[in-house]
Design a protein around this motif. Structure first.
Motif, mmCIF file in Angstrom:
data_model
loop_
_atom_site.group_PDB
_atom_site.id
_atom_site.type_symbol
_atom_site.label_atom_id
_atom_site.label_comp_id
_atom_site.label_asym_id
_atom_site.label_seq_id
_atom_site.Cartn_x
_atom_site.Cartn_y
_atom_site.Cartn_z
ATOM 1 N N PRO A 20 0.653 -0.938 -0.291
ATOM 2 C CA PRO A 20 -0.012 0.555 -0.199
ATOM 3 C C PRO A 20 0.721 1.084 0.436
ATOM 4 O O PRO A 20 0.400 2.481 -0.701
ATOM 5 C CB PRO A 20 -1.214 -0.008 1.389
ATOM 6 C CG PRO A 20 -1.084 -1.152 1.126
ATOM 7 C CD PRO A 20 0.676 -1.911 0.787
ATOM 8 N N ASP A 21 1.972 1.613 0.515
ATOM 9 C CA ASP A 21 2.946 2.657 1.045
ATOM 10 C C ASP A 21 3.627 2.692 -0.890
ATOM 11 O O ASP A 21 4.123 3.526 -0.959
ATOM 12 C CB ASP A 21 3.740 2.676 1.687
ATOM 13 C CG ASP A 21 3.496 2.499 3.933
ATOM 14 O OD1 ASP A 21 2.005 3.267 3.388
ATOM 15 O OD2 ASP A 21 4.051 1.838 3.917
ATOM 16 N N LEU A 22 4.131 1.314 -1.334
ATOM 17 C CA LEU A 22 4.008 1.543 -2.338
ATOM 18 C C LEU A 22 3.133 2.463 -3.539
ATOM 19 O O LEU A 22 3.818 3.302 -4.726
ATOM 20 C CB LEU A 22 4.771 0.224 -3.316
ATOM 21 C CG LEU A 22 5.495 -0.865 -3.028
ATOM 22 C CD1 LEU A 22 6.192 -2.379 -3.472
ATOM 23 C CD2 LEU A 22 6.750 0.073 -2.933
ATOM 24 N N ARG A 27 1.821 7.344 -6.639
ATOM 25 C CA ARG A 27 0.458 8.629 -6.759
ATOM 26 C C ARG A 27 1.731 9.672 -6.411
ATOM 27 O O ARG A 27 1.264 10.825 -7.664
ATOM 28 C CB ARG A 27 -0.261 8.293 -5.310
ATOM 29 C CG ARG A 27 -1.469 7.395 -6.035
ATOM 30 C CD ARG A 27 -2.650 7.369 -4.751
ATOM 31 N NE ARG A 27 -2.987 7.454 -4.209
ATOM 32 C CZ ARG A 27 -2.279 5.972 -3.349
ATOM 33 N NH1 ARG A 27 -2.878 5.209 -3.872
ATOM 34 N NH2 ARG A 27 -2.336 5.935 -1.654
ATOM 35 N N GLU A 28 2.395 9.542 -5.929
ATOM 36 C CA GLU A 28 3.365 10.637 -5.052
ATOM 37 C C GLU A 28 4.768 10.828 -6.972
ATOM 38 O O GLU A 28 4.117 12.426 -6.587
ATOM 39 C CB GLU A 28 3.433 10.876 -4.200
ATOM 40 C CG GLU A 28 3.333 11.289 -3.297
ATOM 41 C CD GLU A 28 3.626 10.411 -1.500
ATOM 42 O OE1 GLU A 28 4.789 10.149 -1.827
ATOM 43 O OE2 GLU A 28 3.033 10.265 -0.319
ATOM 44 N N ALA A 34 -1.382 3.802 -9.042
ATOM 45 C CA ALA A 34 -0.579 2.809 -9.186
ATOM 46 C C ALA A 34 -1.488 1.341 -10.517
ATOM 47 O O ALA A 34 -2.614 1.374 -9.935
ATOM 48 C CB ALA A 34 -0.198 2.034 -7.887
ATOM 49 N N PRO A 35 -0.925 1.019 -11.475
ATOM 50 C CA PRO A 35 -1.069 -0.040 -12.217
ATOM 51 C C PRO A 35 -1.510 -1.117 -11.270
ATOM 52 O O PRO A 35 -1.151 -1.651 -10.207
ATOM 53 C CB PRO A 35 -0.715 -0.418 -13.659
ATOM 54 C CG PRO A 35 1.073 0.241 -13.392
ATOM 55 C CD PRO A 35 0.552 1.392 -11.715
ATOM 56 N N PHE A 41 6.588 -5.452 -10.089
ATOM 57 C CA PHE A 41 6.555 -4.196 -11.461
ATOM 58 C C PHE A 41 7.184 -2.766 -10.561
ATOM 59 O O PHE A 41 7.440 -1.900 -11.164
ATOM 60 C CB PHE A 41 5.492 -4.741 -11.964
ATOM 61 C CG PHE A 41 5.220 -3.272 -13.312
ATOM 62 C CD1 PHE A 41 5.886 -3.352 -14.132
ATOM 63 C CD2 PHE A 41 4.109 -2.598 -13.231
ATOM 64 C CE1 PHE A 41 5.717 -1.944 -15.340
ATOM 65 C CE2 PHE A 41 4.068 -1.378 -14.074
ATOM 66 C CZ PHE A 41 4.952 -1.400 -14.780
ATOM 67 N N LEU A 42 6.006 -2.584 -10.061
ATOM 68 C CA LEU A 42 6.357 -1.058 -8.771
ATOM 69 C C LEU A 42 7.204 -1.121 -8.585
ATOM 70 O O LEU A 42 7.457 -0.570 -8.668
ATOM 71 C CB LEU A 42 4.355 -1.412 -7.774
ATOM 72 C CG LEU A 42 3.670 -1.515 -8.331
ATOM 73 C CD1 LEU A 42 3.006 -1.717 -7.279
ATOM 74 C CD2 LEU A 42 2.700 -0.675 -8.849
#
Length: 150
Positions: A20-22, A27-28, A34-35, A41-42
């Motif tokens: 969730p933090d990633l 977003r930032e 996020a996709p 990937f993230l």
């Protein structure tokens, strides 16, 4: 602490950051949601973006050169760009499929496929010729299961 140390610390922290933090970081950094892709990937895209913002991205001349190379490879055909080249078996590979007691052999070419001495652009066209019905060629020849996994 230097800028390089800060960037390295941020990159190292990605491995232990909760998902969730990633997504919040995404977003930032990208100003979009996020996709729905996997965690690896993230992490990799966030790592690239962190470095891009700290050190700068590709030079415009490099971007232009890459776009020109892409045009040469696919002639501007956006559909071809979406097909991963590394998914296709290497040229020379023979795909063998038995259908209603008859064995069919397809040879992978650099720019398509060959079956019964004729060239085809897709495995689906060959599967249709063999069965008389529409098939996903990758599934018909066992390169992918019905859930889309190679």
């Amino acid at each position: 602490m230097t800028m390089t140390d800060t960037v390295l610390a941020r990159l190292a922290a990605l491995k232990t950051t909760p998902t969730p933090d990633l997504k919040k970081q995404w977003r930032e950094l990208f100003d979009t949601e996020a996709p729905p892709y996997n965690r690896r990937f993230l992490e990799s895209r966030l790592a690239y973006r962190i470095q891009e913002l700290a050190y700068g991205g590709l030079k415009p001349a490099t971007v232009e050169r890459l776009e020109a190379l892409g045009e040469q490879l696919d002639g501007g055909n956006i559909v071809l760009r979406r097909i991963r080249a590394d998914d296709k078996p290497i040229a020379g590979t023979r795909l063998i499929r038995e259908w209603q007691g008859v064995e069919h052999t397809v040879t992978v070419l650099n720019d398509g496929y060959e079956w019964q001495g004729r060239p085809y652009r897709s495995l689906s066209a060959i599967a249709r010729a063999i069965t008389g019905t529409r098939w996903n060629g990758w599934i018909f020849f066992g390169l992918k299961n019905r859930r889309g996994q190679a």
